[in-house]
Enzyme design. Structure first.
Site, short mmCIF file in Angstrom:
data_model
loop_
_atom_site.label_atom_id
_atom_site.label_comp_id
_atom_site.label_asym_id
_atom_site.label_seq_id
_atom_site.Cartn_x
_atom_site.Cartn_y
_atom_site.Cartn_z
N GLU A 116 -6.31 -11.07 -0.22
CA GLU A 116 -7.27 -10.40 0.69
C GLU A 116 -8.68 -10.33 0.12
O GLU A 116 -9.35 -9.29 0.21
CB GLU A 116 -6.74 -9.00 1.05
N GLU A 140 0.81 -1.23 0.00
CA GLU A 140 0.00 0.00 0.00
C GLU A 140 0.84 1.27 0.00
O GLU A 140 0.55 2.22 0.74
CB GLU A 140 -0.98 -0.03 1.18
#
Ligand code: 9MR
Length: 467
Positions: A376, A264
């Site tokens: 995820e 991220e």
């Protein structure tokens, strides 16, 4: 965490052989026989994480005794009867009994090992014994030609119903939090891989792989305070990061086949630059201290530490946001041979992003000859934010099933050379991170709270088995 238990009665003990060593056996001329510390340690039969310590020191004069249980707490005075100490976290602990009599001090020590089964008898830890089912259990992993991953916590690996489903359907484990920086590098001078090691042990005992997640993440919940408030120079920060990456990768070399090396890094703001100095927890200390090339530096450190491990860049919203996807590809292209694959987090909803948007992301990864990890995966259903939604309606459950099926079909259709793993972010609906995050009920996973399969599970299976 230490918990000294108060119950004493009715315990039946397994005596195990712990030998206690003396640090000083005298040898000089003394008027009195010097005091000699001694104790016995037995594992409780009612709680495998509890050690019962019996101070067996005898001396003809008065003496004092204190224990250091090796849990990082100050020493405590030996009380009457046995001491009962709980070792809840896997690791290596040194117990020290200190006795003082007639001005002479002596110590006895014993080292113990604790794994996910509890305290290891005789210091020998055994792999977790799989609970062998009566009939072979066939699940998702048996129909996939890629790894089927599951987000786990060490605690849940120890819950038998969880472990049974994990073994049946999944063959790749990702730690939800135990392999992040706050856990693995808790202080400037220490590393702690105990939880990661226990997860690896479970995976090895059950023929599973471990996907490491995640080394470099700006998020406040994954950073130790000493890194958030780093006091040294930028050069010292960079040296610290290199040491952290090197130490971690070398520790897990050959045991963890892949890592989300950087997670991220790309901002959601206009133009999708690297996160930098923005507030509210959105900035990145790594970018601030190491400069605009920090991602590449981290990948180079990792590559130097382990040339064989698969290195991923992992991020979210890369199917739903075209600009973020493109920023990710610019970053990845700049990494060249340093990177093996892209982790596309699939925190999605039953109605978004579209099939074509997901496909475009996939095509970009495939055209670059990179591995693709659909990471995820969870599929939100309560997109209206209904705070009183008590259960998943049948139509919404079917829509969710369709999205699961679509995602797996897209993944299953990519060339074999690009396949890596598809990881679901949690087992049962009641353990999803999304409820905390959105503050409304959510039902994004494939299993109900009672471990029964939802239509979403059938969607995953149908994508693998139905032409
Ligand atoms: O689901 C994870 C949660 O249990 C942890 O407390 C949290 C902080 O470590 O991380 C969550 O997982 C995140 C993942 O590591 C990266 N992408 C976003 C996930 C949800 O926040």
């Amino acid at each position: 965490m230490k918990k000294k238990l108060q119950y004493v009665l009715g315990l039946c003990l397994i005596t195990i052989m712990f030998s206690c060593s003396n640090s000083d056996d005298g040898g000089t001329e003394q008027r009195l026989e010097p005091i000699t510390a001694a104790f016995e340690a037995t594992i409780s039969t009612t709680d495998p994480n509890v050690l019962i310590l019996n101070n067996t020191t005898t001396y003809e004069f008065d003496f004092t005794s204190s224990w250091d249980y090796g849990l990082g707490d100050p020493a405590v005075t030996d009380g009457p009867g046995n001491e009962m100490v709980r070792y809840a976290t896997p690791g290596r602990y040194t117990i020290t009994l200190t006795v003082t009599g007639e001005g002479v001090t002596d110590t006895a020590t014993q080292e113990i090992l604790v794994d996910i089964n509890g305290i290891c008898p005789d210091g020998v830890c055994s792999p977790v014994e799989p609970e062998v089912p009566l009939e072979p259990q066939v699940g998702l992993k048996d129909f996939a030609d890629f790894s089927v991953g599951m987000a786990i916590t060490l605690e849940r690996l120890n819950i038998p119903q969880h472990a049974e489903v994990y073994r049946k359907d999944f063959n790749n484990l990702t730690a939800e939090f135990e392999m992040k920086m706050d856990i693995m590098h808790p202080t400037p001078t220490t590393f702690n891989f105990d939880a990661g090691d226990a997860i690896v042990a479970f995976a090895e005992a059950n023929g599973m792989e471990v996907h490491g997640h995640t080394l470099i993440w700006h998020n406040e919940f994954a950073l130790p305070n000493w890194v958030k408030n780093f006091s040294g120079t930028d050069a010292q920060f960079e040296a610290m990061v290199e040491n952290y990456i090197t130490t971690t990768l070398q520790h897990f070399k050959g045991k963890v086949r892949s890592w989300d090396l950087v997670n991220e890094a790309i901002s959601d703001s206009r133009g999708n630059p690297l996160r930098n100095t923005e507030g509210n927890g959105l900035g990145s200390i790594f970018r601030q201290k190491m400069g605009p090339d920090y991602v590449k530096k981290c990948f180079q450190f990792a590559r130097n530490a382990d040339p064989d491990v698969k290195l991923f860049y992992n991020d979210y919203n890369m199917a739903s946001s075209v600009s973020k996807r493109d920023a990710m590809f610019r970053l990845v292209d700049d990494l060249g041979d340093l990177i093996d694959g892209v982790g596309a987090q699939m925190h999605i909803s039953f109605n978004s992003p579209s099939q074509s948007r997901i496909q475009q992301l996939v095509d970009g990864v495939v055209s670059r000859n990179l591995l693709l990890h659909f990471a995820e995966l969870d599929v939100r259903v309560n997109t209206e934010g209904n705070a009183s939604l008590a259960a998943l309606s049948t139509p919404r459950a079917e829509a969710q099933k369709a999205k699961y099926k679509e995602v797996v079909e897209i993944y299953n259709a990519i060339p074999q050379a690009n396949k890596f793993a598809l990881t679901v972010w949690g087992l049962r609906d009641n353990e999803t991170w999304l409820t905390d995050f959105w503050k409304v009920p959510e039902f994004p996973l494939m299993f109900n709270d009672n471990y029964t399969q939802k239509p979403a599970y059938d969607g995953f299976m149908e994508a693998l088995t139905v032409d």
